[in-house]
Scaffold this active site. Structure first.
Site, PDB file in Angstrom:
ATOM      1  CB  CYS A   1     -18.662   2.583  37.446  1.00  0.00           C
ATOM      2  SG  CYS A   1     -17.209   3.456  36.902  1.00  0.00           S
TER       3      CYS A   1
ATOM      4  CE1 TYR B   1     -11.249  10.112  39.561  1.00  0.00           C
ATOM      5  CE2 TYR B   1     -11.789   9.179  37.423  1.00  0.00           C
ATOM      6  CZ  TYR B   1     -11.557   9.014  38.774  1.00  0.00           C
ATOM      7  OH  TYR B   1     -11.631   7.774  39.326  1.00  0.00           O
ATOM      8  N   GLY B   2      -8.618  13.813  39.090  1.00  0.00           N
ATOM      9  CA  GLY B   2      -7.226  13.477  39.362  1.00  0.00           C
ATOM     10  C   GLY B   2      -7.060  12.515  40.522  1.00  0.00           C
TER      11      GLY B   2
ATOM     12  CG  HIS C   1      -9.901   6.551  41.858  1.00  0.00           C
ATOM     13  ND1 HIS C   1     -11.079   7.230  41.700  1.00  0.00           N
ATOM     14  CD2 HIS C   1      -9.971   5.965  43.078  1.00  0.00           C
ATOM     15  CE1 HIS C   1     -11.841   7.056  42.778  1.00  0.00           C
ATOM     16  NE2 HIS C   1     -11.190   6.296  43.625  1.00  0.00           N
TER      17      HIS C   1
ATOM     18  NE  ARG D   1     -14.184  10.878  43.196  1.00  0.00           N
ATOM     19  CZ  ARG D   1     -14.877   9.820  42.784  1.00  0.00           C
ATOM     20  NH1 ARG D   1     -14.770   9.405  41.529  1.00  0.00           N
ATOM     21  NH2 ARG D   1     -15.672   9.167  43.610  1.00  0.00           N
TER      22      ARG D   1
ATOM     23  CG  ASP E   1     -12.029   6.188  47.179  1.00  0.00           C
ATOM     24  OD1 ASP E   1     -12.553   6.789  48.136  1.00  0.00           O
ATOM     25  OD2 ASP E   1     -12.398   6.326  45.992  1.00  0.00           O
TER      26      ASP E   1
ATOM     27  CB  ALA F   1     -20.238   5.969  45.436  1.00  0.00           C
TER      28      ALA F   1
ATOM     29  CB  CYS G   1     -21.078  -6.737  50.137  1.00  0.00           C
ATOM     30  SG  CYS G   1     -22.276  -6.237  48.864  1.00  0.00           S
TER      31      CYS G   1
ATOM     32  CB  CYS H   1     -22.297  -1.691  43.694  1.00  0.00           C
ATOM     33  SG  CYS H   1     -21.298  -1.075  45.081  1.00  0.00           S
TER      34      CYS H   1
ATOM     35  CG  ASP I   1     -36.558 -19.158  58.449  1.00  0.00           C
ATOM     36  OD1 ASP I   1     -36.006 -20.077  59.088  1.00  0.00           O
ATOM     37  OD2 ASP I   1     -35.983 -18.532  57.540  1.00  0.00           O
TER      38      ASP I   1
END
Lengths: 730, 265
Positions: free
Chosen positions: A31, A170-171, A173, A223, A268, A322, A349, A352, A420
């Site tokens: 996404c 899509y299978g 999730h 998937r 995942d 991803a 992290c 996204c 710095d």
């Protein structure tokens, strides 16, 4: 430099059905907040990866029918000709770079709340979604099954017409095909329930029908969550997982395999806090034992050594990615050119992902400030407009915003002095990356450190001054820079000031030996006693992370929290395992409380809903509710104050106050970015620095320039030839 | 009171590099140049004295080297000092530390310097000879590898510390004029400001040839050198081998290697 021969294996083409991937780098569906409604965003973000060397690039999950409507979250849709038109932009742009474009055809069953379409979703049995707990599905009869399979076929044809090369059923999730396969959902007793063959029937029939419809022109992908991580209550890889792969293999051109479900899909998209690169291999590696087709999978693969290793070891054929593709769309090209040190490594992290979980605002990335800005701001991650003047810059502070700003200004050809007082680039990341499990967040600093080191060699007048004495207002004014950028960060409050009362808490004072801010915990100068109380009013990671750190150091930790503990970590998929961990460590969490006062070794807490529930006007100076009377004292040896942050903006304010001296010192402008502007996510601080560096020639660089908005346009119907006027039924 | 500070732009190797055709140095194309790290410290030590005593102290950076050496001088002048000196001409090519020291000594005489602060060594060739050779040429007293310095203008001696083996610290008084070679860590070198960098561009750098200093061709270059580089090369690499293949293949290769080393047929 040339590619390392060890990585050649990553650049070997591979056939998937009627199509060929030109290398092994593949962006799995993920996404971004574009869907079919923001075609420019969709086309630019995805084709950037095609330009960067990814050979296969997918949309996010793509709804095949209004019955699978995920509003408030944002999916792509391929419901009609209007969607075909909009997604065509993505395939056209991807094809310019010799890459394949794919769609992930999605039917959610009970996980799709259908808030916009107001449809009733269908499923193998009737149950409430464990993810969208308000939503039940209708148990399908045989007519329903045929209808829904028809939706897949119709959407596949539209996908082909829109120019897509790969079509997924899509299978993973826990979406519909898996709901049929898993006994966790499927309670049927007819030919679609019971035995594995029966539970697999819906999925296999659907694949067969889709393949028959478009299989000559498109590669058929599926998937599949090969293990749903609930043992024999769901799908287990060595049982139903492998058997299903054997049954479906003839109808699949490429397998995309992972583990887990939707309610805890952080198993995942594993955050780096809990999972390392390749964490799904122990499950994924089984698939190639039974499948004759190429197998791909994700695992936050960022390191070419690891990628080559999993292919060489026969665990996967294609590297799915991803997050690494978001952090660095040019990852394949950089590996190809032997420039591994230029890779902007994903830090894991999951910020996204947080955007989708929140419900679909445009995706952002902590590492890559250009992510999501490709179309609307015209930002390319590897190309920068040439400097628009001879101005020189002083950037004070090398944290996320300062280091990014300096980097981009230098990329543009400006002379920059980055100053710095710390010994290392990174500002507060140096502390954060020392927290348990957050070491990989240090990649944010490392990328900038390496790039700045290279850039400063290209312009001998630029300079990175670390360990420098802290600059004051006079130092900045007299520095000789045309423009001054203040990125001095933020600090934790020392007096208990917080988001609930917006005031200090009586008696809280970090100058006491027993009261500590997080910075004081990191510095390690103050002794910390056995019994630690963390007072939390921050919705992100600091309180849980400090609790873990102090527990591991042998302290007895209690957290008193006035806001949902680690609330934002639900969105980053870190919450479930964070809560498991706190439980396992015996860390007590006292929720829905706040502090009225504190002393050196005890704190008084009250329930935040302890006041009366009835509200009435009682006159000036009086609360409109009965006042809380319930207070409890809690003792501690040390109190850690995660109550809130404030900008360290003294320098900026000091410079602003002496604006009349700027011209006399040849200073053309002074700007503030990142946490020094206002405390914010690291991703947003990085964005601030990046944006200012790109827009510095504007008339008011402090404030963002407008961007291209993609919205429905009045007078332009979504459906070609459709209507837009207000017309009522009569 | 004048302090002369000889500095050097040292060569920094790229990741990949090649040796020059004559086999006596690295091909210039593969070198970046930057100011020798030790010279940052010797210049900072001079800057501190100049700051402390103002006009009573003049500090002058000196480079013996071709055009790119000017960058190092400008880098120093960006932090302080009013002028620099660069000495070079074609005849000076191939000068060893002895020949370079002869040039520095001549400049020190011409400038009537009271002290020379040199870096203890240069990171590229690492001879650690130039500074001490200058003292020999001038007949001045010298102290090498100075880690602390205490001096008042007008004094005829300077008090210095040196770090010895085992953490020992030696304190010496040495007569001026003197040559001190400065060790890393004696101070914390400052950074130049943008204003300093801009101003440095306008500061004069006097350019001299060996002739201007009264030196003959025999005094400089290879002719004036006591040593000569015969060859520069990369030693053969060790016998490392990356074992590849499946675990079984790797094990097999490992056994082969062990047997080879043990001399088993």
């Amino acid at each position: 430099m040339a590619r390392d021969p060890k990585h050649d294996i990553l650049f070997e083409p591979i056939d998937i059905g009627p199509k060929t991937l030109r290398n092994r780098f593949y962006q799995v569906p993920h996404c971004i907040g574009a869907g079919s409604d923001k075609p420019g965003f969709q086309a630019a973000h995805r084709s950037m990866k095609a330009e960067g060397g990814w050979s296969g690039i997918n949309t996010e999950y793509l709804s095949i029918h209004p019955e699978s409507d995920d509003t408030h979250r944002l999916s792509a849709r391929l419901w009609d000709e209007g969607d075909v038109r909009n997604l065509r932009a993505m395939t056209d742009y991807i094809h310019k770079y010799d890459a394949l474009a794919g769609v992930e055809m999605w039917y959610g069953g009970s996980h799709a709340p259908c808030m916009e379409s107001r449809c009733t979703p269908r499923g193998p049995s009737q149950y409430a979604s464990e993810f969208e707990t308000m939503t039940y599905c209708k148990e399908m009869d045989l007519d329903d099954i045929e209808m829904v399979q028809g939706y897949y076929v119709d959407a596949a044809r539209r996908a082909r017409d829109a120019g897509f090369d790969i079509v997924y059923v899509y299978g993973a999730h826990s979406y519909l095909p898996l709901q049929f396969l898993s006994p966790y959902y499927n309670k049927r007793t007819d030919k679609y329930g019971g035995s594995l063959e029966n539970r697999a029937r819906f999925w296999i029939e659907t694949l067969e029908k889709v393949k028959k419809a478009v299989g000559d022109e498109c590669a058929i992908a599926t998937r599949f969550a090969v293990d749903t991580l609930i043992a024999d209550a769901g799908v287990e890889v060595e049982e139903d997982g492998l058997k299903f792969v054997e049954l479906a293999d003839p109808f699949v051109d490429v397998w995309d395999v992972n583990v887990g479900d939707i309610a805890e899909w952080g198993e995942d998209a594993g955050p780096s806090r809990f999972y390392r690169q390749g964490h799904q291999i122990p499950w994924q590696k089984y698939i190639k034992q039974v499948s004759k087709k190429p197998v791909l999978g994700v695992g936050r693969f960022t390191d070419p050594e690891k990628m080559a290793e999993v292919i060489r070891a026969g665990h996967l054929d294609i590297i799915g990615a991803a997050r690494p593709s978001i952090a660095d769309p040019f990852l394949p090209q950089k590996i190809d050119e032997g420039r591994a040190d230029d890779i902007r490594t994903c830090i894991g992290c999951n910020v996204c992902i947080s955007r989708w979980e929140i419900g679909g605002p445009p995706m952002i990335c902590t590492q890559n400030a250009t992510s999501g800005e490709e179309y609307r701001r015209g930002w390319h991650p590897e190309k920068f407009p040439k400097a628009g003047s001879d101005d020189s810059f002083l950037v004070v502070g090398s944290g996320p915003s300062g280091s990014e700003c300096a980097r981009v200004l230098m990329e543009r050809g400006y002379t920059v002095h980055l100053v710095d007082d710390g010994d290392k680039i990174g500002g507060h990341i140096n502390d954060v990356a020392s927290l348990p499990g957050l070491g990989e967040w240090g990649y944010h600093r490392d990328y900038r450190e390496v790039q700045l080191g290279k850039l400063v060699k290209k312009n001998k007048e630029s300079q990175i001054a670390l360990g420098a004495s802290r600059l004051g207002v006079d130092d900045c004014l007299e520095y000789g820079a045309d423009k001054i950028i203040i990125a001095s960060g933020a600090q934790w409050n020392t007096d208990g000031t917080n988001a609930l009362t917006h005031d200090p808490i009586q008696g809280i004072d970090a100058s006491l030996p027993t009261h500590l801010t997080p910075e004081q915990v990191f510095a390690g100068d103050k002794p910390i006693g056995k019994k630690v109380m963390i007072l939390n009013c921050d919705p992100y990671f600091m309180a849980p992370s400090l609790a873990q750190k102090l527990h591991e150091a042998g302290h007895e930790v209690t957290i008193a929290t006035g806001v949902g503990l680690g609330h934002y970590m639900h969105f980053t998929l870190e919450a479930p395992n964070m809560h498991r961990m706190l439980h396992e460590f015996g860390i007590e969490v006292i929720g829905d409380v706040w502090a009225s006062q504190a002393e050196a070794n005890r704190i008084q807490l009250y329930p935040i809903f302890g006041d009366g529930y009835r509200r009435e006007y009682r006159g000036p100076g009086k609360l409109p509710r009965r006042e809380n009377t319930h207070f409890d004292w809690h003792e501690f040896d040390s109190l850690v104050l995660v109550t809130g942050r404030h900008s360290d903006c003294e320098l900026f304010n000091g410079l602003k106050a002496r604006k009349d001296e700027w011209a006399g010192n040849d200073v053309k402008g002074v700007y503030v970015i990142g946490d020094a502007w206002a405390p914010k996510l690291m991703a947003d601080a990085t964005f601030d620095g990046h944006r200012l560096a790109r827009e510095i020639e504007g008339s008011d660089p402090q404030h963002p320039e407008p961007y291209i908005r993609e919205v429905a346009v009045w007078g332009t119907p979504h459906m070609p030839g459709g209507k837009f006027e207000i017309e009522y039924e009569s | 009171m004048k302090i002369l500070v000889p500095i050097k732009q040292v060569g920094v190797l790229d990741e990949d590099f090649e040796i020059r055709d004559d086999g006596r140095d690295v091909d210039l194309d593969y070198l970046d140049f930057e100011l020798n790290e030790w010279d940052d410290y010797s210049w900072e030590e001079a800057l501190r004295l100049q700051e402390e005593f103002g006009d009573a102290v003049e500090i002058v950076p000196l480079a013996v080297g071709p055009e790119e050496a000017e960058e190092g001088l400008r880098k120093c002048l960006a932090k302080g000092g009013e002028r620099g000196i660069r000495v070079w001409d074609d005849a000076m090519q191939g000068s060893d530390p002895m020949a370079v020291a002869r040039v520095i000594a001549k400049v020190a005489e011409r400038e009537q310097a009271d002290m020379v602060f040199a870096g203890a060594l240069a990171s590229d060739h690492g001879f650690a000879q130039t500074g001490v050779s200058v003292a020999a040429q001038l007949g001045w007293s010298q102290v090498a590898v100075v880690s602390k310095l205490d001096y008042q203008p007008g004094d005829n001696s300077v008090k210095v510390n040196r770090e010895l083996e085992g953490g020992l610290e030696e304190v010496l008084s040495v007569q001026t004029p003197a040559v001190l070679t400065i060790q890393l860590g004696i101070n914390e070198p400052r950074y130049a400001s943008l204003r300093g960098i801009k101003q440095a561009k306008a500061k004069p750098v006097e350019e001299l040839s060996h002739g201007d200093l009264g030196l003959s061709d025999e005094d400089v270059g290879e002719a004036g050198s006591a040593s000569r580089v015969r060859r520069m090369y990369l030693p053969e690499k060790g016998q490392a081998e990356l074992i590849e293949g499946t675990p079984a293949e790797q094990a097999e290769r490992l056994v082969e290697i062990i047997n080879e080393l043990k001399g088993v047929a």
